[in-house]
Design a protein around this motif. Structure first.
Motif, PDB file in Angstrom:
ATOM      1  N   GLY A   1      11.148  -7.244  -7.720  1.00  0.00           N
ATOM      2  CA  GLY A   1      11.592  -7.190  -6.336  1.00  0.00           C
ATOM      3  C   GLY A   1      10.544  -6.576  -5.428  1.00  0.00           C
ATOM      4  O   GLY A   1      10.305  -7.062  -4.310  1.00  0.00           O
ATOM      5  N   ILE A   2       9.919  -5.502  -5.915  1.00  0.00           N
ATOM      6  CA  ILE A   2       8.875  -4.860  -5.112  1.00  0.00           C
ATOM      7  C   ILE A   2       7.675  -5.785  -4.955  1.00  0.00           C
ATOM      8  O   ILE A   2       7.097  -5.901  -3.872  1.00  0.00           O
ATOM      9  CB  ILE A   2       8.455  -3.527  -5.767  1.00  0.00           C
ATOM     10  N   VAL A   3       7.300  -6.460  -6.041  1.00  0.00           N
ATOM     11  CA  VAL A   3       6.162  -7.381  -5.984  1.00  0.00           C
ATOM     12  C   VAL A   3       6.425  -8.498  -4.980  1.00  0.00           C
ATOM     13  O   VAL A   3       5.570  -8.832  -4.145  1.00  0.00           O
ATOM     14  CB  VAL A   3       5.870  -7.969  -7.379  1.00  0.00           C
TER      15      VAL A   3
ATOM     16  N   LEU B   1       0.824  -1.210   0.000  1.00  0.00           N
ATOM     17  CA  LEU B   1       0.000   0.000   0.000  1.00  0.00           C
ATOM     18  C   LEU B   1       0.858   1.261   0.000  1.00  0.00           C
ATOM     19  O   LEU B   1       0.524   2.259  -0.667  1.00  0.00           O
ATOM     20  CB  LEU B   1      -0.926  -0.009   1.232  1.00  0.00           C
ATOM     21  N   HIS B   2       1.981   1.209   0.719  1.00  0.00           N
ATOM     22  CA  HIS B   2       2.879   2.369   0.743  1.00  0.00           C
ATOM     23  C   HIS B   2       3.467   2.630  -0.643  1.00  0.00           C
ATOM     24  O   HIS B   2       3.529   3.789  -1.099  1.00  0.00           O
ATOM     25  CB  HIS B   2       3.996   2.137   1.760  1.00  0.00           C
ATOM     26  N   TRP B   3       3.883   1.555  -1.329  1.00  0.00           N
ATOM     27  CA  TRP B   3       4.459   1.735  -2.662  1.00  0.00           C
ATOM     28  C   TRP B   3       3.408   2.311  -3.617  1.00  0.00           C
ATOM     29  O   TRP B   3       3.726   3.193  -4.428  1.00  0.00           O
ATOM     30  CB  TRP B   3       4.977   0.402  -3.195  1.00  0.00           C
ATOM     31  N   LEU B   4       2.176   1.838  -3.519  1.00  0.00           N
ATOM     32  CA  LEU B   4       1.123   2.376  -4.384  1.00  0.00           C
ATOM     33  C   LEU B   4       0.879   3.849  -4.111  1.00  0.00           C
ATOM     34  O   LEU B   4       0.543   4.617  -5.024  1.00  0.00           O
ATOM     35  CB  LEU B   4      -0.180   1.577  -4.165  1.00  0.00           C
ATOM     36  N   ALA B   5       1.073   4.269  -2.873  1.00  0.00           N
ATOM     37  CA  ALA B   5       0.811   5.666  -2.513  1.00  0.00           C
ATOM     38  C   ALA B   5       1.902   6.607  -2.995  1.00  0.00           C
ATOM     39  O   ALA B   5       1.628   7.779  -3.297  1.00  0.00           O
ATOM     40  CB  ALA B   5       0.638   5.789  -0.996  1.00  0.00           C
ATOM     41  N   VAL B   6       3.153   6.131  -3.065  1.00  0.00           N
ATOM     42  CA  VAL B   6       4.275   7.030  -3.388  1.00  0.00           C
ATOM     43  C   VAL B   6       4.781   6.858  -4.812  1.00  0.00           C
ATOM     44  O   VAL B   6       5.653   7.620  -5.254  1.00  0.00           O
ATOM     45  CB  VAL B   6       5.438   6.810  -2.394  1.00  0.00           C
TER      46      VAL B   6
ATOM     47  N   GLN C   1       4.003   4.254 -13.155  1.00  0.00           N
ATOM     48  CA  GLN C   1       5.184   3.464 -12.823  1.00  0.00           C
ATOM     49  C   GLN C   1       4.801   2.024 -12.511  1.00  0.00           C
ATOM     50  O   GLN C   1       3.906   1.784 -11.705  1.00  0.00           O
ATOM     51  CB  GLN C   1       5.916   4.079 -11.619  1.00  0.00           C
ATOM     52  N   ALA C   2       5.493   1.070 -13.154  1.00  0.00           N
ATOM     53  CA  ALA C   2       5.219  -0.340 -12.933  1.00  0.00           C
ATOM     54  C   ALA C   2       6.082  -0.873 -11.797  1.00  0.00           C
ATOM     55  O   ALA C   2       7.224  -0.435 -11.611  1.00  0.00           O
ATOM     56  CB  ALA C   2       5.485  -1.146 -14.204  1.00  0.00           C
TER      57      ALA C   2
END
Length: 339
Positions: A294-296, A279-284, A289-290
């Motif tokens: 690693g993030i997934v 959720l944090h990555w989606l917010a920032v 941006q895909a």
């Protein structure tokens, strides 16, 4: 005048059981005499608790019933089914009862099944037995559809909140309990109204008492239930959640600390971390941006592992149902203390 029925089962089949019936009475004036008349001859006593009934059921019983086993208890204020049953338990225990059977006063319960309720307790296989109307499709023939659905939903919630994953139909009021176990429950703050049967199971779980289902069909006739589902569904949900939290904290963090505790702690931590990171990555993130592999994986893997660990803790909890009755120990302790 109404008198007790002749039971086909002789008393010698239930040696020294001292079985008493407890009947909460509220607006059951037209049914109570049939309940008393159906009590088999091996029943030692019948406690009828008038829960400040506006129909004055106690007066009616004293006027028309001539069964010498009947004891009438009057409550000055309405306490709900739970309050009436607990008052009946206290009176029956005071009079020397060994097993207490709770029977509703509306004649929904077939007293021909009384022996099936008390025998597991007499044999030392259970501390508490209860009817289960869902043991056979044939038993559901007379049950309204809304009750079938409602009881199924409540049963799953009760399994989680009480820890008794092996029982069903938690709101069934046709129950039997060993007297020494009932004495312990009389000291606890059990819910007094419609949540009584389920809350009683929760408190039995804190005692590690053994609970067993007994297949018993329900009977529905001209009685009118005062329970309004829409009015209590929110309250029931909150009470189940409260009992679930109290049970988990007490059973896995206070009285014991085991593998299920670790699975709960790390499973919840991983689930929160993975969900929070995603959720944090989606917010920032930048627009369009895909996410990189690693993030997934950083978000998904903790969630997957966390869910698996929580499922394992639930499986452990389901296997951790009490299996050793406590009433033989309690009876022995009472005899020692009484000497």
């Amino acid at each position: 005048m109404y008198v007790a029925s002749d039971a086909s089962e002789p008393h010698h089949l239930l040696p020294d059981a001292r079985v008493w019936i407890v009947v909460p009475c509220y607006k059951v004036r037209d049914h109570i005499h049939r309940v008393i008349a159906a009590a088999p001859s091996w029943i030692e006593g019948i406690v009828c608790v008038d829960d400040a009934c506006p129909q004055h059921t106690a007066d009616h019983i004293e006027a028309v019933v001539r069964d010498p086993r009947v004891v009438v208890v009057r409550l000055s204020e309405n306490q709900g089914v739970g309050g009436a049953v607990m008052a009946g338990y206290a009176e029956a225990v005071r009079r020397g009862a060994g097993i207490l059977v709770k029977v509703d006063g509306d004649d929904q319960m077939d007293l021909a099944y009384l022996s099936q309720l008390v025998v597991p307790i007499i044999l030392g296989e259970a501390d508490y037995t209860k009817g289960n109307r869902f043991s056979s499709v044939g038993h559901l023939g007379g049950m309204p559809g809304v009750r079938v659905f409602g009881n199924a939903a409540l049963s799953f919630a009760a399994k989680a909140s009480t820890g008794y994953w092996n029982v069903f139909d938690p709101t069934n009021g046709f129950t039997a309990i060993e007297a020494s176990v009932a004495r312990l429950l009389l000291r606890k703050q059990v819910a007094r109204r419609y949540f009584f049967e389920t809350d009683l199971l929760y408190h039995l779980g804190t005692l590690r008492a053994v609970v067993r289902d007994v297949p018993i069909p329900a009977r529905y006739a001209d009685e009118i239930s005062s329970l309004r589902v829409r009015a209590v569904v929110g309250s029931f949900a909150m009470r189940h959640l409260r009992n679930l939290i109290r049970r988990v904290l007490g059973q896995y963090f206070v009285r014991d600390f085991n593998v299920a505790t670790l699975e709960m702690v790390f499973g919840l931590a991983l689930l929160l971390f993975g969900g929070g990171y995603g959720l944090h990555w989606l917010a920032v993130r930048e627009p369009g941006q895909a996410a990189s592999p690693g993030i997934v994986m950083t978000a998904a893997l903790p969630v997957i592992v966390g869910v698996q660990m929580l499922l394992q803790s639930i499986n452990f909890d389901a296997m951790n149902v009490p299996t050793r009755p406590i009433h033989p120990y309690l009876r022995t302790l009472e005899r020692i203390d009484g000497e």
